[in-house]
Structures are given as C-alpha cells and as structure tokens.
Design an enzyme around this catalytic site. Structure first.
Site, PDB file in Angstrom:
ATOM      1  N   SER A   1      -6.310   6.351  13.209  1.00 19.09           N
ATOM      2  CA  SER A   1      -5.684   6.289  14.395  1.00 19.09           C
ATOM      3  C   SER A   1      -6.692   6.744  15.302  1.00 19.09           C
ATOM      4  O   SER A   1      -8.145   6.476  14.667  1.00 19.09           O
ATOM      5  CB  SER A   1      -5.076   8.088  14.900  1.00 19.09           C
TER       6      SER A   1
ATOM      7  N   SER B   1       3.691  -1.445   4.094  1.00 22.84           N
ATOM      8  CA  SER B   1       3.865  -2.777   4.268  1.00 22.84           C
ATOM      9  C   SER B   1       4.444  -3.876   4.010  1.00 22.84           C
ATOM     10  O   SER B   1       4.168  -3.788   2.465  1.00 22.84           O
ATOM     11  CB  SER B   1       2.470  -3.142   4.618  1.00 22.84           C
TER      12      SER B   1
ATOM     13  N   GLN C   1       0.975  -1.771  -0.003  1.00 21.45           N
ATOM     14  CA  GLN C   1      -0.171   0.112   0.031  1.00 21.45           C
ATOM     15  C   GLN C   1       0.401   1.203  -0.513  1.00 21.45           C
ATOM     16  O   GLN C   1       1.128   0.898   1.224  1.00 21.45           O
ATOM     17  CB  GLN C   1      -0.947  -0.452   0.868  1.00 21.45           C
ATOM     18  N   GLY C   2       0.903   2.230  -1.295  1.00 17.74           N
ATOM     19  CA  GLY C   2       1.366   3.775  -0.875  1.00 17.74           C
ATOM     20  C   GLY C   2       0.437   4.221  -0.756  1.00 17.74           C
ATOM     21  O   GLY C   2       0.157   5.224  -1.576  1.00 17.74           O
ATOM     22  N   TYR C   3       0.115   4.400   0.548  1.00 15.13           N
ATOM     23  CA  TYR C   3      -0.541   5.788   1.086  1.00 15.13           C
ATOM     24  C   TYR C   3       0.646   7.126   1.854  1.00 15.13           C
ATOM     25  O   TYR C   3      -0.154   7.818   1.541  1.00 15.13           O
ATOM     26  CB  TYR C   3      -1.602   5.038   1.611  1.00 15.13           C
ATOM     27  N   SER C   4       0.254   6.430   2.966  1.00 17.96           N
ATOM     28  CA  SER C   4       1.398   7.274   4.097  1.00 17.96           C
ATOM     29  C   SER C   4       2.641   8.075   3.261  1.00 17.96           C
ATOM     30  O   SER C   4       3.214   6.790   2.579  1.00 17.96           O
ATOM     31  CB  SER C   4       1.548   6.395   5.167  1.00 17.96           C
TER      32      SER C   4
ATOM     33  N   GLU D   1      -9.318  -1.931   5.167  1.00 20.79           N
ATOM     34  CA  GLU D   1      -8.881  -2.412   5.683  1.00 20.79           C
ATOM     35  C   GLU D   1      -9.804  -2.321   7.498  1.00 20.79           C
ATOM     36  O   GLU D   1      -9.022  -2.938   7.903  1.00 20.79           O
ATOM     37  CB  GLU D   1      -7.925  -0.829   5.615  1.00 20.79           C
TER      38      GLU D   1
ATOM     39  N   GLU E   1      -7.707   8.643  17.531  1.00 27.23           N
ATOM     40  CA  GLU E   1      -8.037  10.143  17.685  1.00 27.23           C
ATOM     41  C   GLU E   1      -8.830  10.385  16.450  1.00 27.23           C
ATOM     42  O   GLU E   1      -9.357  11.303  16.367  1.00 27.23           O
ATOM     43  CB  GLU E   1      -6.454  10.739  17.723  1.00 27.23           C
TER      44      GLU E   1
END
Lengths: 403, 356, 356, 403
Positions: A384, A171, A136-139, A253, A386
């Site tokens: 998260s 990941s 996964q290339g998100y963050s 996810e 939050e």
C-alpha cells in the site's frame, strides 16, 4: 564516419526488423488488428477466439511473448534492443503481445532466478507459450500489509507437504491453473519460517470463492486449502527461503504496477480528449471551461514528470545496477496519479460518467466507471501507499523507528 | 540524477567542491550584510569564469566550452544549494539569446566577453509585476529603444541587456539612456526597474519568429535548475534536523507522521528532478523544448513551494529565525517561482501547446 | 452540532432510533438486491410519513408540522448515515417549490398529499449530464410542456414533477405525455431520463423571479445534509476499524501517520457540518440563503469526496469489497456531488454572488 | 406581546448604549478615528501619542478595556451583552479598544482563576488600565513542542526563589515589565515539578536578546535568568501546580489565536479586492483570470466554513459548558487558512507582492510581505499543528499510542 562494426550492427538490426515484419504479416490475423493488448490489470476469464488462439500459438512458438527470456526455456532469447524492435513493429502493425499475466510478469522472472533446473524446465515453457495461468497466494485475512504474518501452514510429511489455511486476494484464482504460494513451514521465526510453494489449483482440498468488489467485478478470490498434498519438488529454493524469494517477486510486481509504460497503457483516453467531448471548446479551440483546462494541465504536467521519473529510474538502474529505492516512489506516485485521473474523468463527464449498467451509457463510459472503482485498489495492493511511505522513510531516508 | 558523462561528473564535482568550500551560505550572508545593490561578490563571479562556467553553452569558436545545457544545469543546481549569488544563470541565458539570434558579427563581438565573464548579460522582459511576454510596450525607432522593464534580475551587475521589444529582441549596453531604480525583493538579490529612454539598440535578427520563446524557455529551465538545488538542500537540511532534534524524548525522525511527510517530499523531489533534467536534455537534443520547459518550471514551482513551506514547519520555531538558513530559501523561492512564469502561466501554456 | 431545541432533539433521536433499528445499511442491501427501478421500500416511506417527516417544512394549515429546515436536515442526515433509500429529500424540495411559488389552490391541492406521503414529488431540472440551470430548452405552449430531462432523481417513485421550463417552473403529474427511461448510476438508486411530450403543466406563478434559484438552493442544502450523514458515518466506521485492526502487531489506530490523517478528516468534517448547518439556519432565517447554499454544497462536495477516498484507503483491501459498507458510500457520494452543482459550479456561483 | 420584564431589559440596554455613545463622544480623540486596533498579533514597541494615552486612560478608568472582568479589580463588570454593545458602538464611532496584549488575553483570565486575593489586587488593575506589559516565559531552547521538558530552575531559598535558566520565544520580552513563567521546582517529576512564577523583567540577573526573524522583525527574545531573586509571593497557586495553570493559560492563547473574530481582523484586505486591483476585471466585472477567480472562491468557501465553525463552537460551548475539543480544530484550520491566504496574496501581486524594502512598493505591500513571512509562525507557536493533530487524535478520537 561510422565504423565497420557499427555498420554490421545496423545491418543486423534491419535484418531482424524485416524478420519481425514478415512474421507479423504471415501470422497476425487481420480481424485482431487494433483490438488491443491481452494484458489487463487483472486477468479475466478470457475465452479465446480461434484467431486469438492462432496468434498466441504463433507468438508462443517463437518465444516472442517473453522475448528476453532464454531460448532453452522457450523464451525468445532476444536482446533488449531486439525486444524493443519487436514491440515497435507489433505496434506499427496494430498487433499486440498475446502472452501475459502473472506468470510472465512476476512468477517467471522469479523462478528463472531462484528455481532449480527441473523447475524451470517444467514451468517456464508453458508460461512462454501462454498455456498455463498462475495466481498469487500471498495475502491472508489477518495479514494485510503485514504480509509476513501469514498463517497458512505446510507440514512436512516426508515426500509431500500438507497444506492448510486460507489465502485472500488471489487474483484470478477462479481461472488459474497453478498458484505460487507463501506458506509457513516453521512457527518459531516470523520471516525465516516462510517457504515458497507451487500448488495445483485442481488438487483435492483447494477451494476458491470469488470476492465481489465495489466495481461489481470479482477478479479476486478467497482460496481455502484443506489438507492439500503438495509434492516436495514444488518447493522453490530452500525451506525458509520463501520470504526472500517472495520479496523479490514483489519487486517485479511493483515494477509492473508502476512502470511508466504499463501505467500509460492503462490510462485510456487523454483528459483533453475527454474534456473536448464532454465540455466542448471555444472559438479558439480551447476547452470551454478554463478552470477545468487548468486542472487538466496541472495533471498533465505531473504525469509528464512521473513518466520522466520512470524513464530516469530505468536509465539509472541500467547505468548503476539495480537502484530499487525509486520503485517505491514510482508505485506510490503512479497509482495516485492514476486515481486522480479517474476521479477527474468522472467529474468531467458528470452523470454520464457515473453509469452503472443499462441504457443511456456507452460501453466506454461504463468501462470508465468500473476502472475508476477498481483503481481504488491500486494504492492498496502490491504494498500500500502507506507501506511505500514506510519503505522510503526508513530504508531510503534512514528515519528509523523509535527504539 | 540523470546519467552523466565522465566530463559532466567532473564538472558537477568541481562545482560541488567549490560551493561547499568557497561559497557556503555564510558567503551569501556576507554579501547580504554588505548591502550592495549588485548583491554578489565580483571575485566569486571571476572564479566561476576561471572555471569555465560562464562559457559552458558558448561554442568553442567563440571562446566557450560548448559543454551544453545539462552541464550548465549541474553547475547552477550546485549554486542553488548554497544560495550562491551571481549573475551566472542570467548571463548564460543572455549569451544563448545571442547564440540563437545574433549575427556572426554580434556573436564574435559579445560571446567571447560573455564566455570570459568580462561582460555580464541580463534579460529584460517583463513590464508588469507578473510574467507576461505578450504585454510588451517597449518600442524601437531609428535604432533607439524606449520602454520600462519592471523587474530585471541581476540588472545592477549587468553590462549588456537582452531587451524584448514589440518587434523582437535587442542588445542594449548599459550607459546612456539606461536608468536603474532598485527593487529590493525578499531574496535581497539584485532586481531593478530599468528605464530605457532612447538607448542605442542592436537588433537580434536571427533565430526565427519564436526567438523570444526560445530564450524564455532557456531562462525557465535554468531558473528551474537553481530551484532544484534549493529544494534538494532544504530537503537534506530538514532531514538532518529531524534526525538530530529530540522532542518528547524521541528523535523527531522517528515520528511516523513526519516520516510520511518526508516520503511525500522525497517523491515530489524525484519528480522535480526528472522534470528539470528533462528540460535540460530537451535543450541539448533540441527536441520538444517548449513543453519540456513548461513541465520543468511548473514542477519546480510546485515542489519548491511545498518544500519551502514544509521545511519551515518541520524546523519549528527555529526555522523562523534569520539565523537558520531555511528561511533564506523560502525568501528566494517565491521570487524564482514568479520569474518567467508562475504555475498558472505554465499550465495555461501547457494547455495551449497541447492544443486544448 | 448546532444547538437544538428540545423538539429538534427529540426528532433527531427518533430518526436515529428508527434508522438504527429499522433501516440499517442491510435494508438498503435488500432493496438493491430486489432490483426495482424505484429503488426504495414503500413501506419505509410510509413509516417516514407516519412519523411526520414528509411534512416537516409544510405549513400546519396544509397538514405539515412546519418544524423548519434545520429539523428536516436532522432527519435527512440520519437517513444518509445508513444509506436509507427514499424520495424524502426529493419530495420535501418539491413541496417547498409549491410553498414558495404555488397559488393557494395549488397549495391546498398538493401540500396535504405531499405532507401525508400520499404523493411523492421530484424535481426535474437538468437536461445535460452536468448541472446547468441556465441551459434549459424545455418549453410550455398552451399549457402543454415538452422537453427532456436527463437525470431526474427519484423519478420512478414520483407522482408529481416540479419541472423547470424556459419561462418558469411547472407542476406535471406523472401520466400521459411523460415517459421514463432508466439511468442506473453507481449508487443503484432511482434515476431516469424523463421525456415530457406535451404533458399537461400547471405553472407556479409565485415566488418571484428567483423562484428557480430558491428551489435549487433548497435542493442543494438538503443534498448536503444527506452527504453530511454519509461523511459522518464513513468517518465513524473508519475510526472504529482502525481501532480494531491489527497490523505489524500494532492496532492501526496507534500509527501516528494515520492519527494525523484522521485529525485532518475530523477537522474537515467539523467544517462540513458547520457549512451544512449554516445552510439550514439560513433557510430558517431567510437570510443569506444563496451564499449559504453554495458554501454548504461546496464543503459537502469537498469533504465527502476526501472522506470517501480516505475511507476506502484506510480500510485497505477489505474496503474494496462489496461486503463492506464503505464502498457503498463512495458510490453514492459521487452521484450527490454531481447533483445540483459540483464544486466548480459552486465556486463559480460564489464568485458571482460576491461580485467578482 | 412583549412582557414587562422584556421591556425593562430593552430600556436598560438602550440606556447603556446611550451611556457608551456619550462616553465615546466625550473621550475619543478625533485624530484616532479609524486608526485601527492597538491589538496586534505580537506586541511592538508602541510609543504612545498624547491622544492615544488619553484614550487609554479614559477606557482604563472605566475598566472597559476588559469589560467583563470584575469591577473590584478594575474591570468593567459588564455583562456579555453589554460588552457586545460596547464593541458595536466603538466600531460605529471608528474607535477601538486600546487595552490588549498578553496580560489581557492570557495572563489576566488565568490569574483571575488561580491567583490569590493579594495577587489579583496587585496585578489585575494595572493590566485593566493598560499600564503594565506582560510577556510569556514558557518555551526553552530544548523544549519546543515538548513544553513540559523545561529546565529553568527555581530554587527555594526561604523567603525567595533563585531562578536560573534560559527561555526563548519570549514575545515582546524587550518591551515587557513582567513575565509569567513556568519554572522547575522539582526535578523528580516532569509535570508535577513545574511551578508558575511571576518575574520582574528589570530584576537583577534578567537579560534579553531579541531574535531576528525571517520577516526582518524581532518581536521575540531569548531571555536569560542568572541568579534572579523572586519573592515567594510571586508564586501563583501551589508549588507543582504550574503545569495545570500553564495549560489553562494556553487554552486562552489558543482561543485568541484561532477565534474567528481576531483571525478575521488579522486577515487584511479581501482576496477579491486584491485581485481586482492587481489582475483586473473583464467586461462583466468578473476577475480577468478565471482560474484565479476559482481559487479565490475556493478559499472564501473554506474560510466561511471556518467562521461558521468558530461561531458554532462558541454557541455549543455556551450551551453545553466548555467544549474545548474543537479549539484544536480552530487553531489548526484557522492558522492554515491564514497562511494560504497570505501565499495566495503574494502570488496574485507577482513581484509587487514580494517587496522587501525601499522604493517601488507601497506600505501595504511591504506590510503584506512581512505578514506573509511572520504568519509562518502561526502553525508553530501556541501548540504546533502537529501537536494539535496529536491532541485531536488522542484526546478527541481516542486513538491511543502503541503500548
């Protein structure tokens, strides 16, 4: 008295159960019995033994690794009920589903929904056979919880995009074949400037650097894209539709991270069992430490309530059609309870539960420590706690921001 | 919310309409102001009977509707929301004791009257200030029951007591040999010390060795239903308040610290609901009741305790006044938390049931 | 912060300067990378000795400065802040055992060497994975000590063990009859199983019946000091991070939900500091030590546990990486929490001391 | 060897101690022995017995009800050390300080700091003699935690102010003689438009209406001002200085609400004692319920840490001069622990701890219930816990609001 159609349905069910049993008897290697699931929280290097390979291929051939996906793309084409029977029979035989990972859990369902016919034909079958690993290339480094702030660009060069930028928390990036990626195709709009692109990890200009975690493992990477050429056919959906597609994928996810079933699998030995072993019992078979006994019961009650909530959410969403609201509660509570259990486990075991490496510790003790440390990530990734709180407050409860 | 049948949805909607229109919190305030020890409006109870609620778990052959426990729970949850005072929950549990443990004769005698709301039942268990079904000194000899029950809920309105003695459960009619002393608790509802002094007692022989546990588990789950309604109402009221009240030129609901606390409470409420509904479903299926009852009561205790504290705090000073409703929920909450097992009791029993 | 004497302020400032300049966390990373079982830099320990820290509780007549426990605590707190690895705390506690229970001869022999840092001391107590000073099987017969200590901190660097046997405390020199097996814990510091097989043992006869408790209370308070430094550092680092990191176009420190969590942690840290300093002051005054030690260790456990969890969470993903320091504190925290009494142990002992 | 001046100081100390002893012997009525302090969290109607009156007058005469206040205004003029000796000796004799309330705790210290000479001469002596009761006119219905948003106006009419508006949460308003009030003299500035005014409660146009609380008590009032004429000499400080003076007064309030000493007095019986009585002990004298024992120990540990923090704060502020930061921590933690203790107490007592009125409950049980309910106010008034958190985050930690 059962109606005729009910009897027919029962016959079919039994016939399918029998089919599964025969398949397992013929294909599942004895040496793999009770070796557990190939699905783990985060993918590892996973070098297959010949027996594992043969089992994966047998399951992949039938499409039973992704039992409810359509047959035309290599899935099993089973009903939910049949899929449940398949799982039951695998469990009974001490077998497992060898096909998993991000392709199965996140990317596949999303592509089935948003991909073109060509894309599905190209990408779904290898996932169904467990041949291709996706990451996964998100963050990005400067876009943690604020995912949409991403800066990796994909410049339109006619027949291809030229991708430049940096992703992080990829990941299994060091073991993956392909990456589903959110990239920026337009700087003028934060959300509508995002597109969903598929990138080969062995394309020139892609570099990965594993990140060492506090658990000592390196399941994530930083991924650098330098002038990477990506063919236009690898754009999923339209340009600018990436945020919509990407959020849909995150729902998959979240469901996977929090769903009662998979969480329960990750939970390992029960707390009463651990406490019996490390603290002992009294003459009446009660845990020798009554205070610890109380704390374990407290945990088990809340864990039961969580599992009941996961079940209720599934039933409700089936009955009412997609109640996504509760998914934030499940994510938030499930991950919190998982961390609580890990903390309680190491506390029960004392120093024996704090082993890092070397002599004096069993393998399961050492694995427990790594899981405790790695588990700290569960309340951070996948949105998260939050962020889940913000979602609940704003979207579910209608508590809006100050204008 | 559990997935309901059409019948159950109708029942729930009916209960909600009735409590909203006929029995809002203002009705409870009137009853409270009246100061009767019985602490409920008999006319309201008659209305409940008319709507069939008193017979919801009673078999059809004995005049009930046999809708089951999930249905009973839906009604009791709605009553909890508006703090509607009545012996409904108490009487349903008493009826269930007869259903589980009564002879055909006992059933034929009592169930139709209980189902019709003509007779009100109550459970008399504990002899100490804390729930402890293992500490029973009440004895029966020659059909006469003697013992003192410390805090019997709805004792004033009850006609028939299901009394726990050392050797089992008994039915005792209010009357000779039965004396009540008021025990006014913070909820200002009906509670009394009940003294049985050679009162005529009719044994409940059926139901097996664990009849007491079965009845108590029903009391726990039903109590948890009322608590669920209360917690839901406190949450909803508090959310409304936060959306209206302005401080520092900002609506309170826009303060992130309060948003996250409400998110926590929302999650807790979701768990409480699942636990309580899980208890009801266990009763209807007959599977796994003891554990489900403990999970339901423990979660009800935990979440309502937190909810009632946060409800007051988030209302600020106004929540401390008798004029606002939220304090009334707090004062009822602790009574129900202590009833049929506080959280420590539940944890202990969960551990015992789990064999650890 | 307790009110300090001028002398103590100088000592604290000296310690702070030294750790900041000579022993930042990067130094610990170097030691860790070296992979030595002893897990500290002997040169750093020599520097501490030179600054007089090794003799801070040792009487002047035996080569120490006798500055007292508050002074010792100030230094150890500073070392905790930068995760400075050394057997200082361990050796100070070992010295205190000799001060409390040693003969004049034993004092004259060992204290000057301990005070000078030429000999390193360590405490060998527990024989099980959880702290349990009541479960000792180690025995001494004919001056030879036999038993196995499960997790001895700083065992690799130690020259002299203060060993708990069934009938009291003994001094045992590392050498014949003493075998170490590494026990690598999450903090990657020095821990070992130490097997004593007929090792020559010299009894500590003084100090009264409660010598073991006195020594353990010192170990608990000193451990709590290191934990205080760690908690303070995690708090400060996290606060800095929140003030720098931007998300959703806002500095994290401006989010009220995070502000209130930091306010909670700040309050907890204040309580932890008071509890730890209260323990040190009790040692210096000699009054109320057992209770003060339990309050110190229990609060240290509670607050550092919360602080290390929140520190990671508030850092987000970056806090999970080995590159950031905050995870190193988490991995040391749990080891110290388990040392000389986890929170359950402390509560049990507080209750016993309180007679309930 | 002690120096000569030390010896002299010791002699003086002992002489003062002797003076106190004689005073107590001569003036303290035996019948009041161990009847406790007249200071309560909130003032009640408090009708004096003759013995109480005589004791109050004796103490008032000496100024020892406010021992460290200047003699010229009727205070005791004692040093802190002498005041401590006075307290010790009163405690030893089973006596108490009969002079308290808001005049002593909040208004007096503030007036001593900000009042004119005339104002001090007029108002301090009656406070010192315990003759006059003050109440606080701060809160308003639409200004809860946002105190500065107050709307009660004081219009300049030459020789007097004309006051109109409504206050709420006026503690003991129905029993008070006078009220110290924050009023608005200028609408153009939120903070600088506030002034500090003293109002007679029996002036024409002042009406009070007690507020019934969930505890069943009515210690607070709503106070209505309708065209109330207040002489100008009753303005403390300058016009517009009210916010500064008012905040200073709140610091006195916070210190009183949270200070270890007064909190400890309010705490009542110890939890171990309550548990011994209601739950019993085992053969070794331990509480029969080990889980409850653990929870009580947990509370006692944190309570000890809180008391140590209060002591440390006092020592630090003495040494360094006014460290007000920690007062928010003390307020927040002390009130939280007080509530925790009350909740634990009623839990231990079961239904016996939930009595509302009538037969079956002891007086102390009923008082405990009212205290539990009333105690819910402690985290709301005097600056709510949320406000303390804001103060800590912003002023102490420097976490500023989004600009």
């Amino acid at each position: 008295m059962a109606s005729r159609s009910t009897i027919e349905a029962q016959d079919e069910t039994e016939a399918f159960r029998e089919e599964v049993r025969q398949f397992v008897t013929q294909n599942f290697p004895d040496e793999l019995k009770n070796t557990g699931s190939a699905m783990s929280a985060v993918e590892g290097p996973d070098e297959e033994t010949p027996a594992q390979q043969s089992w994966r291929e047998a399951m992949g051939e039938r499409g039973w690794g992704v039992p409810t996906w359509p047959r035309e793309y290599g899935g099993g084409g089973l009903t939910r009920k049949q899929a449940a029977i398949l799982n039951e029979e695998l469990a009974k035989a001490g077998a497992y589903n060898p096909i998993g990972g991000m392709g199965v859990m996140m990317f596949g369902p999303t592509l089935l929904e948003y991909g073109s016919e060509e894309q599905k034909k190209e990408h779904i079958p290898p996932i169904a056979r467990g041949e291709i690993r996706w990451c996964q290339g998100y963050s990005e480094p400067n876009a943690g919880s604020d995912l949409a702030n991403l800066q990796t660009t994909a410049e339109d060069k006619g027949d291809h995009y030229l991708v430049n930028g940096q992703k992080t928390w990829t990941s299994g990036g060091q073991w993956a074949d392909k990456c589903f990626c959110l990239v920026r195709t337009d700087r003028s709009d934060k959300h509508k400037g995002i597109s969903f692109l598929l990138i080969d990890m062995d394309a020139p200009g892609v570099e990965v650097r594993p990140i060492q975690m506090i658990s000592g493992m390196s399941p994530f990477c930083e991924t650098f894209f330098t002038d990477v050429e990506v063919p236009k056919k690898n754009l999923v959906g339209e340009e600018g539709e990436g945020w919509t597609i990407g959020k849909r994928l995150l729902q998959h996810e979240r469901t996977n991270l929090s769903g009662g079933g998979s969480m329960a699998r990750m939970m390992g030995a029960s707390l009463p069992d651990i406490a019996r072993k490390y603290v002992g019992t009294d003459a009446e078979g009660r845990l020798a430490d009554p205070v610890l006994r109380d704390r374990i019961a407290d945990f088990e009650i809340r864990w039961s309530a969580f599992l009941l909530t996961a079940r209720r959410a599934a039933e409700e969403s089936k009955a009412q059609g997609g109640v996504a609201e509760i998914s934030s509660v499940l994510k938030k509570v499930g991950t919190k309870l998982g961390q609580e259990k890990a903390e309680l486990t190491i506390e029960i075991m004392g120093f024996q539960g704090l082993g890092w490496e070397g002599e004096g510790f069993s393998e399961s003790e050492l694995a427990g420590v790594r899981a405790w440390l790695f588990g700290k990530a569960t309340t951070i990734y996948g949105g998260s706690t939050e962020v889940q709180n913000n979602i609940i407050a704003k979207r579910v409860l209608g508590m809006l921001d100050h204008q | 919310m559990a997935v309901l049948s059409e019948e159950q949805e109708m029942l729930r909607d009916m209960a909600r309409d009735w409590t909203t229109n006929e029995s809002p919190v203002a009705e409870w305030r009137k009853v409270r102001a009246g100061g009767e020890a019985q602490a409920y409006d008999p006319a309201a109870y008659a209305a409940m009977a008319e709507m069939g609620w008193t017979g919801v778990v009673v078999p059809e052959e004995h005049g009930g509707s046999d809708f089951g426990w999930l249905s009973a729970g839906l009604v009791i949850e709605e009553l909890g929301k508006t703090l509607t005072a009545s012996p409904l929950a108490s009487s349903i549990v008493a009826a269930s004791a007869i259903i589980l443990g009564g002879s055909e004769e006992q059933k034929a005698k009592w169930l139709p009257q209980l189902a019709a709301g003509e007779v009100v039942g109550a459970l008399a268990v504990d002899e100490r200030p804390r729930h402890d079904p293992a500490a029973i000194e009440t004895q029966v000899s020659g059909g006469k029951l003697t013992g003192t029950k410390a805090f019997v809920h709805e004792a004033h309105g009850a006609d028939l007591f299901v009394v726990v003695a050392q050797d089992g459960l008994y039915l005792v009619k209010k009357g000779e040999g039965v004396t009540l002393s008021d025990r006014k608790l913070t909820d200002q509802r009906s509670h009394a010390e009940v003294k049985f002094d050679g009162a005529v007692a009719d044994t409940l022989k059926g139901g097996g060795d664990d009849l007491l546990d079965q009845v108590l588990d029903r009391a726990r789950i039903v109590t948890a239903c009322e608590m669920l309604g209360m917690a839901q109402q406190v949450f909803d009221t508090t959310l409304d308040y936060l959306k209206q009240r302005v401080q520092f030129n900002q609506v309170l609901a826009t303060f992130q610290a309060l948003q996250h606390r409400m998110a926590d409470l929302f999650a807790d409420l979701a768990l409480m609901r699942s636990a309580v509904e899980g208890g009801l479903q266990a009763l209807d299926s007959g599977f796994g009741v003891p554990r489900a009852a403990m999970v339901a009561k423990a979660e009800a205790n935990r979440v309502l305790n937190a909810m009632s504290r946060e409800g007051i705090q988030l209302h600020g000073g106004i929540g401390m006044t008798d004029e606002y409703d939220v304090g009334l929920y707090l004062k009822r909450a602790r009574v129900l938390e202590a009833s049929y097992g506080n959280i420590a009791f539940c944890r202990n029993r969960i551990a015992s049931l789990g064999g650890y």
